[in-house]
Motif scaffolding. Structure first.
Motif, PDB file in Angstrom:
ATOM      1  N   ALA A  79      91.795  60.393  87.422  1.00  9.61           N
ATOM      2  CA  ALA A  79      93.278  61.230  87.043  1.00  9.61           C
ATOM      3  C   ALA A  79      94.142  59.743  86.267  1.00  9.61           C
ATOM      4  CB  ALA A  79      93.888  61.778  87.971  1.00  9.61           C
ATOM      5  N   ASP A 130      95.458  64.596  82.057  1.00  9.68           N
ATOM      6  CA  ASP A 130      94.457  64.917  83.111  1.00  9.68           C
ATOM      7  C   ASP A 130      93.664  66.191  82.968  1.00  9.68           C
ATOM      8  OD1 ASP A 130      93.983  64.696  86.033  1.00  9.68           O
ATOM      9  OD2 ASP A 130      95.400  66.389  86.417  1.00  9.68           O
ATOM     10  N   ARG A 134      89.843  66.272  83.109  1.00 11.03           N
ATOM     11  CA  ARG A 134      89.124  67.274  84.124  1.00 11.03           C
ATOM     12  C   ARG A 134      88.003  67.870  83.404  1.00 11.03           C
ATOM     13  NH1 ARG A 134      92.197  69.046  88.902  1.00 11.03           N
ATOM     14  NH2 ARG A 134      94.005  67.774  89.179  1.00 11.03           N
ATOM     15  N   TYR A 139      84.441  64.225  87.201  1.00 16.79           N
ATOM     16  CA  TYR A 139      86.159  64.077  87.360  1.00 16.79           C
ATOM     17  C   TYR A 139      86.279  63.580  88.834  1.00 16.79           C
ATOM     18  CZ  TYR A 139      91.042  64.910  87.638  1.00 16.79           C
ATOM     19  OH  TYR A 139      92.272  64.631  87.938  1.00 16.79           O
ATOM     20  N   SER A 141      89.364  62.620  91.543  1.00 18.87           N
ATOM     21  CA  SER A 141      90.666  62.653  91.932  1.00 18.87           C
ATOM     22  C   SER A 141      90.939  62.836  93.385  1.00 18.87           C
ATOM     23  CB  SER A 141      91.374  64.242  91.274  1.00 18.87           C
ATOM     24  OG  SER A 141      92.885  63.942  91.482  1.00 18.87           O
ATOM     25  N   TYR A 149     102.381  63.342  91.906  1.00 17.54           N
ATOM     26  CA  TYR A 149     102.918  64.166  90.741  1.00 17.54           C
ATOM     27  C   TYR A 149     104.277  64.899  91.180  1.00 17.54           C
ATOM     28  CZ  TYR A 149     103.051  68.292  87.702  1.00 17.54           C
ATOM     29  OH  TYR A 149     103.292  69.242  86.677  1.00 17.54           O
TER      30      TYR A 149
END
Length: 174
Positions: A79, A130, A134, A139, A141, A149
């Motif tokens: 991310a 992001d 993804r 990916y 995270s 966030y």
């Protein structure tokens, strides 16, 4: 249209025929090539100017390049938290400016702009990046990204409210 005892044999349309039937040669009369004509070397000439080998799954021309089935190495994608860190930093700076220098109209308005449109734009850039990340095959995270966030949005909201109160206080004293 004769089925020769095989109802799902579509070999007459240029594709591979069912087992037991001889496949139709590329470019033979009666075979339909959806990409264009067949060259003398047996390769299909597609409508984009490139060629595809005569055969299924061996490759195809795509926009002038050649797709070879995934020769690019797979790299894990994370991310893009740098955008969230920038949004948090902008919100904290805006809060400090609003609290310490907010009695001046220019600083209060500057703090509001930094906490509102700029910090939220940085969060939006994170969301776009992001979403693109993804789509990668690998990916990765961690759990703190969602908290970062949320924290960036909450800090931005708090900084906007503080700077808006400072602006309202300045307007009320006029």
């Amino acid at each position: 249209m004769s089925d020769n005892g095989r109802p799902f044999d579509f070999g007459q349309f240029g594709g591979a025929s069912a087992p037991g039937n001889a496949p139709s040669p590329a470019g033979a009369s009666g075979s339909a090539n959806p990409f264009g004509a067949v060259g003398a070397d047996g390769a299909d000439r597609n409508v984009y100017g490139g060629s595809t080998p005569a055969g299924f799954g061996t490759g195809m021309a795509v926009g002038g390049g050649h797709y070879d089935g995934g020769s690019a190495p797979l790299r894990p994608t994370n991310a893009p938290v740098v955008w969230l860190y920038a949004a948090v930093a902008a919100s904290i700076i805006a809060m400090l400016v609003a609290l310490l220098l907010g009695s001046t109209a220019a600083f209060a308005i500057g703090a509001w702009i930094l906490a509102g449109p700029i910090a939220i734009a940085l969060v939006a850039v994170f969301s776009i990046q992001d979403t693109r990340a993804r789509t990668a095959a690998l990916y990765s995270s961690s759990g703190f990204v969602s908290w970062l966030y949320r924290g960036a949005i909450v800090l931005s909201l708090i900084a906007v409210v503080i700077s808006a109160l400072k602006i309202a206080d300045w307007v009320g004293r006029i």
